[in-house]
Each structure stands twice: as structure tokens, then as C-alpha cells.
Write a protein that holds these residues in place. Structure first.
Motif, PDB file in Angstrom:
ATOM      1  N   ALA A 166       0.835  -1.210   0.000  1.00 32.71           N
ATOM      2  CA  ALA A 166       0.000   0.000   0.000  1.00 32.71           C
ATOM      3  C   ALA A 166       0.868   1.258   0.000  1.00 32.71           C
ATOM      4  O   ALA A 166       0.595   2.212  -0.739  1.00 32.71           O
ATOM      5  CB  ALA A 166      -0.940  -0.001   1.204  1.00 32.71           C
ATOM      6  N   ILE A 167       1.914   1.275   0.809  1.00 36.37           N
ATOM      7  CA  ILE A 167       2.814   2.432   0.845  1.00 36.37           C
ATOM      8  C   ILE A 167       3.463   2.630  -0.522  1.00 36.37           C
ATOM      9  O   ILE A 167       3.551   3.754  -1.029  1.00 36.37           O
ATOM     10  CB  ILE A 167       3.873   2.262   1.956  1.00 36.37           C
ATOM     11  N   ASP A 168       3.888   1.538  -1.142  1.00 40.00           N
ATOM     12  CA  ASP A 168       4.493   1.621  -2.467  1.00 40.00           C
ATOM     13  C   ASP A 168       3.506   2.192  -3.497  1.00 40.00           C
ATOM     14  O   ASP A 168       3.861   3.069  -4.280  1.00 40.00           O
ATOM     15  CB  ASP A 168       4.984   0.233  -2.898  1.00 40.00           C
ATOM     16  N   VAL A 169       2.266   1.706  -3.464  1.00 36.25           N
ATOM     17  CA  VAL A 169       1.239   2.196  -4.387  1.00 36.25           C
ATOM     18  C   VAL A 169       0.997   3.684  -4.169  1.00 36.25           C
ATOM     19  O   VAL A 169       0.970   4.471  -5.129  1.00 36.25           O
ATOM     20  CB  VAL A 169      -0.085   1.407  -4.229  1.00 36.25           C
ATOM     21  N   LEU A 170       0.831   4.107  -2.922  1.00 35.56           N
ATOM     22  CA  LEU A 170       0.546   5.511  -2.630  1.00 35.56           C
ATOM     23  C   LEU A 170       1.701   6.413  -3.046  1.00 35.56           C
ATOM     24  O   LEU A 170       1.487   7.517  -3.547  1.00 35.56           O
ATOM     25  CB  LEU A 170       0.195   5.693  -1.157  1.00 35.56           C
ATOM     26  N   GLY A 216      -6.591   5.455  -0.182  1.00 34.71           N
ATOM     27  CA  GLY A 216      -5.929   4.511   0.704  1.00 34.71           C
ATOM     28  C   GLY A 216      -6.691   3.221   0.845  1.00 34.71           C
ATOM     29  O   GLY A 216      -7.507   2.850   0.004  1.00 34.71           O
ATOM     30  N   TYR A 217      -6.398   2.547   1.954  1.00 31.30           N
ATOM     31  CA  TYR A 217      -6.909   1.204   2.222  1.00 31.30           C
ATOM     32  C   TYR A 217      -7.379   1.079   3.671  1.00 31.30           C
ATOM     33  O   TYR A 217      -6.785   1.649   4.567  1.00 31.30           O
ATOM     34  CB  TYR A 217      -5.811   0.161   1.979  1.00 31.30           C
ATOM     35  N   ILE A 218      -8.418   0.288   3.849  1.00 34.55           N
ATOM     36  CA  ILE A 218      -8.901  -0.062   5.189  1.00 34.55           C
ATOM     37  C   ILE A 218      -9.010  -1.573   5.277  1.00 34.55           C
ATOM     38  O   ILE A 218      -9.038  -2.266   4.278  1.00 34.55           O
ATOM     39  CB  ILE A 218     -10.254   0.583   5.526  1.00 34.55           C
ATOM     40  N   ALA A 237      -3.341   5.612   4.417  1.00 32.03           N
ATOM     41  CA  ALA A 237      -3.984   6.620   3.561  1.00 32.03           C
ATOM     42  C   ALA A 237      -3.037   7.759   3.230  1.00 32.03           C
ATOM     43  O   ALA A 237      -2.050   8.001   3.920  1.00 32.03           O
ATOM     44  CB  ALA A 237      -5.223   7.169   4.260  1.00 32.03           C
ATOM     45  N   LEU A 238      -3.390   8.460   2.163  1.00 33.84           N
ATOM     46  CA  LEU A 238      -2.637   9.620   1.713  1.00 33.84           C
ATOM     47  C   LEU A 238      -3.612  10.690   1.258  1.00 33.84           C
ATOM     48  O   LEU A 238      -4.534  10.409   0.484  1.00 33.84           O
ATOM     49  CB  LEU A 238      -1.728   9.232   0.532  1.00 33.84           C
ATOM     50  N   PHE A 287       2.434  13.338   4.069  1.00 32.73           N
ATOM     51  CA  PHE A 287       2.728  12.073   4.727  1.00 32.73           C
ATOM     52  C   PHE A 287       1.713  11.012   4.338  1.00 32.73           C
ATOM     53  O   PHE A 287       0.546  11.314   4.098  1.00 32.73           O
ATOM     54  CB  PHE A 287       2.660  12.231   6.255  1.00 32.73           C
ATOM     55  N   ILE A 288       2.173   9.766   4.333  1.00 24.47           N
ATOM     56  CA  ILE A 288       1.254   8.632   4.274  1.00 24.47           C
ATOM     57  C   ILE A 288       0.893   8.324   5.725  1.00 24.47           C
ATOM     58  O   ILE A 288       1.781   8.144   6.565  1.00 24.47           O
ATOM     59  CB  ILE A 288       1.909   7.415   3.591  1.00 24.47           C
ATOM     60  N   ILE A 289      -0.390   8.300   6.018  1.00 24.77           N
ATOM     61  CA  ILE A 289      -0.861   8.091   7.384  1.00 24.77           C
ATOM     62  C   ILE A 289      -1.045   6.593   7.633  1.00 24.77           C
ATOM     63  O   ILE A 289      -1.796   5.920   6.922  1.00 24.77           O
ATOM     64  CB  ILE A 289      -2.197   8.820   7.615  1.00 24.77           C
ATOM     65  N   LEU A 290      -0.340   6.085   8.639  1.00 23.67           N
ATOM     66  CA  LEU A 290      -0.545   4.717   9.130  1.00 23.67           C
ATOM     67  C   LEU A 290      -1.342   4.859  10.414  1.00 23.67           C
ATOM     68  O   LEU A 290      -0.865   5.463  11.382  1.00 23.67           O
ATOM     69  CB  LEU A 290       0.794   4.027   9.406  1.00 23.67           C
TER      70      LEU A 290
END
Length: 100
Positions: free
Chosen positions: A11-15, A98-100, A59-60, A43-46
Motif C-alpha cells: 500500500a505504501i508503495d502504491v501511494l 488509501g486502504y482499510i 492513507a494519503l 505524509f502517508i498516514i498509518l
């Protein structure tokens, strides 16, 4: 359903690919998202770390998302298997993906 550790990595790579840059991550754990958190754009939010190293949400926020970024998201979002992806347009030109 939380993202397992491997899905978080993907997910981080995709964002980052959608953003077009190596956006750093910020970890938000143990509390709800504030309005300030929801407005983060660099930032990418974890969000909400799990015991196995996964995260509840990844999410981003993108300010004034371009058509190219939107198309890239639609192209790559399916690389994370077994989790729900989302695109949500908000106020002030912010779009959260993002993703859930």
C-alpha cells in the motif's frame, strides 16, 4: 479489516507511486484522527497499529489531485489484495486515497 504487514508495504508503495514522490509515513496510534490529521498532505498516514505489525488504515491526502494521479490510483489500487480501497474527495481540494 486491518492490513497485514505485507499489504502495508504494498500500500505504501502504491501511494508513493500515485503521489509521484517518496512520501514519508507518519504513525497515528491509539487515538482517533483529528481534523489536523485529516489535513496532512505530506505524509502517508498509518493509523492504529495492530499486534502483528499491520495497520488498520493506510492513507494519503493529495491536494488538488491531478487526472494523472487519479488514473494512476485506479490502475494500481488493486495491487493490495484482501483489503478495501477508497478515494474520498473532501474540502479545500483534498482527496484522500488509501486502504482499510
Amino acid at each position: 479489516m486491518a492490513l497485514p504487514k505485507e499489504n502495508v508495504r504494498i500500500a505504501i508503495d502504491v501511494l508513493r507511486k500515485v503521489a509521484g514522490t517518496s512520501v514519508p509515513t507518519v504513525e497515528i496510534d491509539g487515538r482517533g484522527l483529528t481534523d489536523e490529521d485529516r489535513a496532512l498532505t505530506d505524509f502517508i498516514i498509518l493509523y492504529d497499529e495492530k499486534f502483528d505489525g499491520g495497520w488498520e488504515n493506510v492513507a494519503l491526502n493529495i491536494k488538488n489531485m491531478t487526472k494523472k494521479q487519479r488514473d494512476r490510483w485506479h490502475e494500481l489500487k488493486g495491487l493490495v489484495k484482501g483489503n478495501t480501497n477508497f478515494l474520498s474527495s473532501g474540502q479545500n481540494g483534498l482527496t484522500m486515497i488509501g486502504y482499510i
